[in-house]
Design a protein around this motif. Structure first.
Motif, short mmCIF file in Angstrom:
data_model
loop_
_atom_site.label_atom_id
_atom_site.label_comp_id
_atom_site.label_asym_id
_atom_site.label_seq_id
_atom_site.Cartn_x
_atom_site.Cartn_y
_atom_site.Cartn_z
N LYS A 165 0.80 -1.30 0.05
CA LYS A 165 -0.03 0.01 -0.09
C LYS A 165 0.99 1.16 0.01
CE LYS A 165 -0.38 -0.06 5.03
NZ LYS A 165 -1.25 -0.16 6.13
N SER A 166 0.23 2.39 -0.39
CA SER A 166 1.16 3.60 -0.28
C SER A 166 -0.12 4.92 -0.36
CB SER A 166 1.70 3.75 -1.74
OG SER A 166 2.64 5.10 -1.86
N TRP A 167 0.33 5.83 0.55
CA TRP A 167 -0.26 7.15 0.48
C TRP A 167 0.08 7.82 -0.83
CZ3 TRP A 167 1.83 11.88 0.46
CH2 TRP A 167 0.88 13.20 0.74
N ILE A 168 -0.81 8.52 -1.64
CA ILE A 168 -0.68 9.37 -2.55
C ILE A 168 -1.43 10.47 -2.60
CG2 ILE A 168 0.03 7.37 -4.09
CD1 ILE A 168 -2.93 7.83 -5.38
N SER A 169 -0.91 11.63 -3.26
CA SER A 169 -1.84 13.06 -3.38
C SER A 169 -1.76 13.25 -4.78
CB SER A 169 -1.07 14.07 -2.54
OG SER A 169 -1.78 15.14 -2.76
N VAL A 170 -2.81 13.62 -5.47
CA VAL A 170 -2.86 13.89 -6.94
C VAL A 170 -3.74 15.35 -7.26
CG1 VAL A 170 -3.65 13.12 -9.17
CG2 VAL A 170 -3.14 11.35 -7.31
N LYS A 171 -3.06 16.07 -7.89
CA LYS A 171 -3.58 17.38 -8.18
C LYS A 171 -3.58 17.78 -9.71
CE LYS A 171 -2.42 19.44 -3.53
NZ LYS A 171 -1.78 20.75 -2.74
N GLY A 172 -4.74 18.41 -9.86
CA GLY A 172 -4.76 18.73 -11.38
C GLY A 172 -3.69 20.01 -11.63
N ASP B 122 -6.44 12.34 -2.30
CA ASP B 122 -5.54 12.47 -1.32
C ASP B 122 -5.73 11.26 -0.33
OD1 ASP B 122 -3.67 13.10 0.63
OD2 ASP B 122 -4.53 15.31 0.95
N GLY B 123 -5.08 10.21 -0.35
CA GLY B 123 -5.44 9.14 0.63
C GLY B 123 -4.49 8.05 0.30
N LEU B 124 -4.96 6.75 0.89
CA LEU B 124 -4.17 5.69 0.78
C LEU B 124 -4.60 4.28 -0.26
CD1 LEU B 124 -2.18 3.85 2.38
CD2 LEU B 124 -3.81 2.88 3.54
N VAL B 125 -3.86 4.16 -1.15
CA VAL B 125 -4.07 3.18 -2.28
C VAL B 125 -3.75 1.94 -1.61
CG1 VAL B 125 -3.87 2.52 -4.59
CG2 VAL B 125 -3.81 4.74 -4.10
N ALA B 126 -4.76 0.80 -1.53
CA ALA B 126 -4.35 -0.43 -1.09
C ALA B 126 -3.59 -1.29 -1.84
CB ALA B 126 -5.69 -1.24 -0.48
N ASP B 127 -3.05 -2.42 -1.35
CA ASP B 127 -2.24 -3.51 -2.22
C ASP B 127 -3.19 -3.85 -3.39
OD1 ASP B 127 -0.43 -4.89 -3.29
OD2 ASP B 127 -0.23 -6.39 -1.22
N GLY B 128 -2.73 -3.96 -4.49
CA GLY B 128 -3.39 -4.67 -5.59
C GLY B 128 -4.53 -3.52 -6.32
N GLN B 129 -4.67 -2.43 -5.54
CA GLN B 129 -5.61 -1.50 -6.13
C GLN B 129 -5.18 -0.39 -7.04
OE1 GLN B 129 -7.10 1.14 -2.95
NE2 GLN B 129 -8.93 1.94 -4.10
N THR B 130 -5.84 -0.01 -8.17
CA THR B 130 -5.49 0.74 -9.21
C THR B 130 -6.51 2.01 -9.58
OG1 THR B 130 -4.74 -1.28 -10.56
CG2 THR B 130 -5.20 0.78 -11.77
N LYS B 131 -5.77 3.23 -9.74
CA LYS B 131 -6.61 4.24 -9.76
C LYS B 131 -6.05 4.98 -10.92
CE LYS B 131 -7.92 5.24 -4.82
NZ LYS B 131 -9.23 5.13 -5.41
N THR B 132 -7.13 5.57 -11.81
CA THR B 132 -6.65 6.50 -12.99
C THR B 132 -7.18 7.91 -12.94
OG1 THR B 132 -6.94 4.44 -14.36
CG2 THR B 132 -7.08 6.43 -15.59
N VAL C 18 2.18 13.13 -5.67
CA VAL C 18 3.39 12.92 -4.38
C VAL C 18 3.06 11.37 -3.99
CG1 VAL C 18 3.87 13.43 -1.89
CG2 VAL C 18 2.94 15.23 -3.71
N LEU C 19 4.01 10.59 -4.12
CA LEU C 19 3.89 9.27 -3.95
C LEU C 19 4.82 9.00 -2.38
CD1 LEU C 19 5.04 7.50 -7.43
CD2 LEU C 19 2.75 8.30 -6.50
N GLY C 20 3.98 8.56 -1.46
CA GLY C 20 4.50 8.29 -0.05
C GLY C 20 5.18 7.16 0.01
N ASN C 21 5.23 5.99 -0.96
CA ASN C 21 5.88 4.90 -0.84
C ASN C 21 6.06 4.42 -2.24
OD1 ASN C 21 7.07 2.23 -0.46
ND2 ASN C 21 5.24 1.09 0.50
N ALA C 22 6.91 5.14 -3.03
CA ALA C 22 6.94 4.83 -4.40
C ALA C 22 7.42 3.74 -4.84
CB ALA C 22 8.20 6.09 -5.00
N GLY C 23 8.07 2.84 -4.02
CA GLY C 23 8.68 1.42 -4.26
C GLY C 23 7.50 0.49 -4.65
N GLU D 78 8.42 10.45 -3.67
CA GLU D 78 8.58 10.91 -4.98
C GLU D 78 7.47 12.07 -5.06
OE1 GLU D 78 10.81 10.66 -7.15
OE2 GLU D 78 12.08 9.25 -6.26
N ARG D 79 7.99 13.31 -5.54
CA ARG D 79 7.18 14.08 -6.26
C ARG D 79 7.34 14.30 -7.90
NH1 ARG D 79 5.22 17.84 -2.59
NH2 ARG D 79 5.31 17.70 -0.54
N LEU D 80 6.24 14.08 -8.67
CA LEU D 80 6.30 14.14 -10.08
C LEU D 80 5.23 15.01 -10.53
CD1 LEU D 80 6.58 10.11 -10.12
CD2 LEU D 80 8.46 11.52 -9.94
#
Length: 279
Positions: free
Chosen positions: A202-209, A217-227, A237-242, A263-265
């Motif tokens: 799992k990893s916390w991520i933040s996405v802005k336009g 802005d929240g947690l993406v669980a293991d095996g979850q996909t978001k577009t 912003v990827l809290g656990n980029a690995g 990671e900030r991308l």
């Protein structure tokens, strides 16, 4: 657990100016708003943890001089998502003018240098493919041999009957959909599309336009996909980029992200991602 491992535990003990916060206070508040710990800021900027703590307490004596202090302020400000220019102007004002420039080569040691993408190991891939082919051929021969000796009595007896029809081949199970197929199919030409797949944990991520509005802005669980899709730009912003597998505009981003790495991308609709290397 080390001190400063939680952003809420890093609130300052010194009073702040009512008109304008101090440089250290501004950086600390920005870090807490970005949900980053001192350890994560240190890892992202290569500035040692004691120096980050000292700067947040407005103690610049550990920086080794004003030139180095400016470099640390600029690097930390970018890591926590604030404009470094006002803070540098405030530092100059409080120090009574810009000091004489000194060689700034050590400043670049504080800047985070992203590693070059690793080249794929084609030799190992070829060896693995050969082993897989040999194993498949051996399994097929063994299966055919087992079928030929299954009923020797029936083969010895003469018969004029019509040989039995061969069993119809079974249809292989549909493979699990690849996130890359979804990323390519869902990538419109006139927009920037980012697909995030948590495949290693799992990893916390933040996405802005492009307008700064938060898309997620929240947690993406293991095996979850978001577009996510935007007309011009997407900031991540990827809290656990690995743990993240990343696709931009239908192409996978190949990068050596490490577990626990922040990671900030940023990507635009013209950013097609890296092309795969040809061996």
């Amino acid at each position: 657990m080390s001190i400063g491992n939680s952003p809420e535990d890093d609130r300052p003990s010194f009073p702040e100016d009512e008109d304008r916060p101090s440089i250290g206070r501004a950086l600390q508040l920005a870090r807490i708003d970005a949900r980053l710990t001192v350890d994560e800021v240190s890892a992202a900027t290569r500035v040692r943890v004691p120096i980050v703590h000292a700067i947040e307490q407005d103690d610049f004596s550990r920086c080794g001089g004003d030139v180095y202090a400016r470099g640390h302020i600029r690097t930390i400000a970018r890591a926590v998502g604030v404009d470094p220019a006002p803070l540098l102007a405030q530092f100059t004002e409080e120090r009574g003018g810009r000091p004489t420039p000194t060689p700034a080569a050590p400043l670049f040691e504080a800047e985070r240098i992203r590693p070059e993408p690793r080249r794929p190991n084609w030799t190992a891939a070829m060896v693995a493919a050969i082993v897989a082919v040999i194993g498949f051929v051996g399994f097929t021969m063994f299966s055919d041999s087992d079928k030929g000796t299954k009923n020797p009595v029936a083969e010895a007896a003469p018969t004029t009957s019509k040989p039995a029809d061969k069993p119809a081949p079974t249809k292989p199970a549909d493979p699990k959909p690849d996130p890359a197929d979804s990323a390519i199919a869902g990538a419109p030409k006139d927009k920037v599309t980012v697909l995030i797949s948590a495949e290693e944990g799992k990893s916390w991520i933040s996405v802005k336009g492009h307008d700064g509005a938060t898309m997620f802005d929240g947690l993406v669980a293991d095996g979850q996909t978001k577009t996510f899709t935007d007309d011009e730009r997407i900031d991540l912003v990827l809290g656990n980029a690995g743990a993240i597998k990343l696709f931009v505009n239908g192409k996978e981003v190949k990068d050596d992200f490490q577990e626990g790495q922040v990671e900030r991308l940023s990507y635009t609709k013209d950013d097609k991602g890296p092309d795969p290397e040809v061996g």
